[in-house]
Design a protein around this motif. Structure first.
Motif, short mmCIF file in Angstrom:
data_model
loop_
_atom_site.label_atom_id
_atom_site.label_comp_id
_atom_site.label_asym_id
_atom_site.label_seq_id
_atom_site.Cartn_x
_atom_site.Cartn_y
_atom_site.Cartn_z
N ARG A 37 47.68 48.04 45.05
CA ARG A 37 47.72 48.15 46.51
C ARG A 37 46.59 48.99 47.09
NH1 ARG A 37 54.29 48.95 47.50
NH2 ARG A 37 54.92 47.19 46.18
N GLU A 38 45.62 49.34 46.28
CA GLU A 38 44.46 50.09 46.77
C GLU A 38 43.21 49.21 46.68
OE1 GLU A 38 41.98 54.25 46.01
OE2 GLU A 38 43.54 53.62 44.60
N GLU A 39 42.43 49.17 47.78
CA GLU A 39 41.19 48.40 47.75
C GLU A 39 40.17 49.10 46.86
OE1 GLU A 39 37.66 47.16 50.84
OE2 GLU A 39 39.74 46.96 51.54
N ILE A 40 39.69 48.37 45.85
CA ILE A 40 38.80 48.95 44.86
C ILE A 40 37.34 48.64 45.15
CG2 ILE A 40 38.17 48.98 42.40
CD1 ILE A 40 40.81 50.36 43.10
N ALA A 41 37.04 47.36 45.41
CA ALA A 41 35.64 46.96 45.59
C ALA A 41 35.58 45.59 46.23
CB ALA A 41 34.91 46.94 44.25
N THR A 42 34.45 45.29 46.85
CA THR A 42 34.14 43.95 47.32
C THR A 42 32.90 43.47 46.59
OG1 THR A 42 35.13 44.25 49.51
CG2 THR A 42 33.49 42.51 49.28
N LEU A 43 33.04 42.38 45.85
CA LEU A 43 31.95 41.82 45.07
C LEU A 43 31.38 40.60 45.78
CD1 LEU A 43 33.68 41.84 41.55
CD2 LEU A 43 32.44 43.70 42.68
N LEU A 44 30.07 40.49 45.86
CA LEU A 44 29.42 39.29 46.38
C LEU A 44 29.19 38.37 45.20
CD1 LEU A 44 26.94 40.94 48.87
CD2 LEU A 44 29.13 39.85 49.36
N CYS A 45 29.75 37.15 45.27
CA CYS A 45 29.82 36.33 44.07
C CYS A 45 29.88 34.85 44.42
CB CYS A 45 31.05 36.71 43.24
SG CYS A 45 32.62 36.50 44.13
N SER A 46 29.84 34.01 43.39
CA SER A 46 30.10 32.58 43.54
C SER A 46 31.62 32.38 43.63
CB SER A 46 29.55 31.82 42.33
OG SER A 46 28.15 31.97 42.24
N PRO A 47 32.06 31.31 44.33
CA PRO A 47 33.50 31.13 44.57
C PRO A 47 34.22 30.44 43.41
CG PRO A 47 32.29 29.43 45.70
CD PRO A 47 31.25 30.33 45.05
N SER A 48 33.89 30.80 42.18
CA SER A 48 34.51 30.17 41.01
C SER A 48 34.81 31.24 39.97
CB SER A 48 33.57 29.11 40.42
OG SER A 48 32.37 29.71 39.99
N GLN A 49 35.66 30.90 39.02
CA GLN A 49 36.03 31.83 37.94
C GLN A 49 36.45 33.19 38.52
OE1 GLN A 49 32.18 31.47 35.92
NE2 GLN A 49 33.15 30.25 34.31
N THR A 50 37.20 33.14 39.61
CA THR A 50 37.57 34.36 40.33
C THR A 50 38.48 35.26 39.52
OG1 THR A 50 37.34 33.22 42.45
CG2 THR A 50 38.68 35.23 42.42
N GLU A 51 39.46 34.67 38.85
CA GLU A 51 40.39 35.47 38.05
C GLU A 51 39.66 36.16 36.91
OE1 GLU A 51 44.33 34.74 35.24
OE2 GLU A 51 44.01 33.49 37.03
N GLU A 52 38.75 35.42 36.26
CA GLU A 52 37.98 36.02 35.16
C GLU A 52 37.09 37.15 35.67
OE1 GLU A 52 38.27 32.85 35.85
OE2 GLU A 52 38.58 31.65 34.05
N LEU A 53 36.46 36.96 36.83
CA LEU A 53 35.61 37.99 37.41
C LEU A 53 36.42 39.24 37.72
CD1 LEU A 53 33.01 39.06 38.67
CD2 LEU A 53 33.57 37.82 40.76
N THR A 54 37.58 39.07 38.31
CA THR A 54 38.44 40.20 38.66
C THR A 54 38.85 40.99 37.42
OG1 THR A 54 39.30 39.06 40.61
CG2 THR A 54 40.61 40.87 39.74
N LEU A 55 39.33 40.29 36.40
CA LEU A 55 39.79 40.97 35.19
C LEU A 55 38.62 41.64 34.47
CD1 LEU A 55 42.31 38.30 33.83
CD2 LEU A 55 42.85 40.49 34.91
N GLY A 56 37.48 40.96 34.42
CA GLY A 56 36.32 41.55 33.76
C GLY A 56 35.83 42.79 34.48
N PHE A 57 35.82 42.75 35.81
CA PHE A 57 35.40 43.91 36.58
C PHE A 57 36.34 45.09 36.34
CE2 PHE A 57 35.69 46.54 40.40
CZ PHE A 57 34.36 46.90 40.57
N LEU A 58 37.64 44.85 36.41
CA LEU A 58 38.61 45.92 36.19
C LEU A 58 38.52 46.46 34.76
CD1 LEU A 58 41.72 44.47 38.06
CD2 LEU A 58 40.22 46.33 38.83
#
Length: 261
Positions: A37-58
């Motif tokens: 529930r806390e905003e961590i970051a806003t990433l500028l990215c391509s609109p695909s593989q979103t779940e993978e990007l989120t998990l990899g970033f975290l």
């Protein structure tokens, strides 16, 4: 699958000639990640593989460590929002952007990184060796992979390989996002990357090198050039960096014993 390009009217010049035509342009979207529930970051990215990007970033920022740390992931593709509920994290969010300059991982060369990196990155120990031809083959794969690049010329791509086989691939407008997506894919598959190779279409900055170190990958093969800070970090962290890898050419910058002639 999200729409990854838009078609725009452009004016194309060829010598003295000008021609009206349509061109495919790669899309860029802001992805805002919330953790517990806390905003961590806003990433500028391509609109695909979103779940993978989120998990990899975290994962690469130290919020999660194992799949069991993630309780729930929800994605709003229209507003480009992601909410992740997971194990409470002791890492302070402000450390993500706090500059830290010191001897890299206890070595003598000065290095720039962020405070979270100091806590997470350690020198690698790996006995991985690959033949020179396998390095060429990974570079060749980058040339033939990804029709979206052929269409737009606007994205980076990368992959994870083992014993000459390509196991994972990713692409994005952002160089660092490519690595987070690969990390997220490996995380989803519970794949340990310690004896794998990463190959990448872009240049190697210190930011990219630290991503590789967090993934515990001992060999990075890139089509682009490295920076001096990236190579200083690679030496301290015992990572092999290969640059300008194209066709039957490449430069081995650090830890060359992992590339067998």
């Amino acid at each position: 699958m999200p729409n990854e390009t838009v078609t725009l009217s452009i004016l194309k010049a060829n010598g003295p000639l000008l021609e009206n035509m349509e061109d495919a342009v790669v899309r860029e979207v802001p992805l805002t990640i919330h953790y517990n529930r806390e905003e961590i970051a806003t990433l500028l990215c391509s609109p695909s593989q979103t779940e993978e990007l989120t998990l990899g970033f975290l994962l690469n920022e130290g919020f999660i460590r194992v799949p069991e740390d993630v309780y729930e992931l929800r994605h709003d593709p229209l507003d480009h929002l992601v909410w992740v509920e997971g194990k409470p994290c002791l890492l302070q969010k402000e450390l993500m952007s706090k500059r830290f300059v010191s001897a890299c991982c206890g070595k003598s060369r000065a290095s720039f990184c962020f405070a979270n990196d100091v806590l997470m990155v350690k020198p690698l120990t790996s006995n991985l060796r690959i033949p020179l031809q396998v390095a060429y083959d990974y570079a060749k794969f980058l040339q033939s992979y990804l029709p979206l690049f052929q269409e737009t010329g606007g994205i980076h791509s990368g992959g994870v390989g083992s014993q000459g086989n390509v196991l994972l691939t990713s692409y994005d407008i952002g160089r660092h996002n490519v690595f987070d997506k690969l990390s997220g894919k490996a995380f989803q598959s519970n794949l340990n990357l310690e004896n794998h190779v990463i190959f990448f279409s872009g240049r190697v900055s210190s930011e990219i090198l630290l991503k590789v170190a967090k993934m515990k990958v001992p060999i990075l093969i890139a089509r682009g050039a490295p920076t001096d800070m990236a190579l200083s970090q690679a030496t301290a962290l015992n990572i092999t960096v290969v640059g300008f890898a194209r066709e039957q050419r490449l430069n081995i910058y650090t830890c060359p014993e992992r590339i067998l002639r």
